[in-house]
Design an enzyme around this catalytic site. Structure first.
Site, PDB file in Angstrom:
ATOM      1  N   TRP A   1     -25.581  69.818  36.781  1.00 39.50           N
ATOM      2  CA  TRP A   1     -24.888  71.059  37.177  1.00 39.50           C
ATOM      3  C   TRP A   1     -24.477  71.897  35.991  1.00 39.50           C
ATOM      4  CZ3 TRP A   1     -26.669  71.920  41.526  1.00 39.50           C
ATOM      5  CH2 TRP A   1     -26.894  70.876  42.416  1.00 39.50           C
TER       6      TRP A   1
ATOM      7  N   ASP B   1     -16.316  74.124  37.630  1.00 36.92           N
ATOM      8  CA  ASP B   1     -17.097  73.880  38.841  1.00 36.92           C
ATOM      9  C   ASP B   1     -16.435  72.689  39.532  1.00 36.92           C
ATOM     10  OD1 ASP B   1     -18.938  73.171  40.749  1.00 36.92           O
ATOM     11  OD2 ASP B   1     -20.672  73.147  39.403  1.00 36.92           O
TER      12      ASP B   1
ATOM     13  N   LYS C   1     -18.755  70.037  50.812  1.00 35.92           N
ATOM     14  CA  LYS C   1     -18.340  68.664  50.513  1.00 35.92           C
ATOM     15  C   LYS C   1     -16.911  68.440  51.015  1.00 35.92           C
ATOM     16  CE  LYS C   1     -21.251  69.358  46.575  1.00 35.92           C
ATOM     17  NZ  LYS C   1     -22.495  68.749  46.999  1.00 35.92           N
TER      18      LYS C   1
END
Ligand code: PMP
Length: 360
Positions: free
Chosen positions: A102, A172, A196
């Site tokens: 990521w 993030d 999530k």
């Protein structure tokens, strides 16, 4: 109907009571005669949903008044572009700590708009730790420092924040938002895809210090300009109305649960159950250095590819699904987000013990 224990990394398990409430309100929301999905995003009723969703998030995360909450689209992935577009200054450079796939994407996309200065990386050991902050050489010209607080794929998590001085931290938090208490005031931007810990895929939450929004060039394309979305209260165009409504239901559920403080206790408990079993087992090995183990994505393996495959297959037969690790990490990954009940983790523990007994 039998529901499984779903350990997917995302889209992920949602609280059953939330799904039931959504089902109850599917055909008619309050006395509107229609589903939320069929409602105009400009209607008073829908505006109430938007406002309540935002208020709930502000309370749950204790978001200070000098921060703007945005409900956007394009996933967390669009933020790898939108953030540099909006908050890079003439310096056109950002610092980043590289901890896996990521941050690699953030380096790649941000690197198209400026210079990504990689301060440290855990690539040498397959991203199984968070690099030490001791030797970080922050660039005084950096427009921001990017970190991925919880790496969904490798199962690492920060335990403290680096201190880059006046440089704002962009975090993030796609796979850890609302899982433990965070001091929002320490960040310039927190962003997270919903799928999530928040709700269904389709909405991305951006929490940004208002001061930083002033950096954006007026000529940015409107859809990519934080200010345009802020001025329009995330209603510049049609927002993902149903995903936002579902997020509201999840926020209400979390509030009734006792908020982030209470869910954090449960999250620590759930993770400790799994890590304790792994640490006391002869078969399973945790992938990540103990200090940096994620509360949300528990990664482990047996050391044998064949046995890992068998584990995932047998688990599936026991209604424990989506336990295969990410293809780049291998092994197993149990994602135990807020909505995963303790019983789900206990079922997994029982299965892991039996599997170990049968295969050693
Ligand atoms: N960051 C992290 C930490 C993620 O786990 C993910 C998705 N799994 C993303 C970014 C990308 O999110 P999206 O698919 O919403 O673009």
């Amino acid at each position: 109907m039998a529901r499984v224990y779903n350990f997917s990394a995302g889209p992920a398990v949602l609280p059953e009571s939330v799904l039931k409430k959504a089902a109850d309100e599917m055909l008619e929301y309050r006395d509107s005669g229609m589903s939320v999905m069929e409602m105009s995003h400009r209607s008073a009723l829908y505006m109430d949903i938007m406002n309540e969703t935002e208020e709930l998030l502000v309370k749950l995360m204790n978001i200070p008044p000098d921060y703007q909450v945005l409900f956007l689209q394009g996933g967390a992935s669009l933020q790898f572009t939108m953030i540099p577009m909006n908050i890079m200054t003439a310096n056109k450079t950002f610092d980043i700590i590289h901890t896996g796939a990521w941050t690699e994407k953030a380096i790649k996309e941000g690197g198209k708009l400026g210079t990504a200065n990689v301060l440290a990386s855990s690539e040498d050991r397959m991203y199984t730790y968070i690099p030490s902050f001791k030797n970080l050489k922050f660039n005084p010209d950096a427009d921001y420092l990017h970190i991925c607080y919880n790496n969904t794929i490798y199962g690492t998590k920060y335990t403290a924040l680096p201190d880059p001085g006046n440089t704002p931290i962009v975090a993030d938090m796609s796979s850890c938002i609302l899982s433990e208490e965070y001091d929002v005031s320490k960040y310039g931007i927190i962003f997270a895809g919903a799928q999530k810990n928040i709700g269904p895929a389709g909405v991305t939450i951006v929490i940004i210090k208002k001061e930083l929004m002033k950096r954006a060039d007026k000529n940015l394309p409107s859809m990519l300009n934080f200010n345009v979305h802020a001025e329009n209260r995330s209603l510049f165009n049609t927002p993902p109305t149903y995903a936002i409504y579902m997020s509201k239901l999840v926020f209400e559920w979390l509030k009734n649960f006792g908020g982030v403080k209470e869910i954090e206790k449960i999250n620590r408990y759930k993770a400790s159950l799994l890590y304790d079993l792994i640490d006391n087992s002869k078969l399973y090995k945790g992938n990540v250095d103990r200090e940096f183990r994620s509360l949300m994505n528990v990664t482990f393996s047996t050391g044998s590819k064949d046995l890992d495959t068998l584990f995932v297959r047998e688990a599936e037969k026991n209604s424990l699904t989506n336990l295969a690790g990410h293809k780049t990490a291998g092994g197993m990954r149990a994602s135990i987000y807020n909505a995963m009940p303790v019983e789900g983790v206990q079922h997994l523990l029982d299965f892991m013990k039996k599997f170990e007994a049968d295969n050693s």
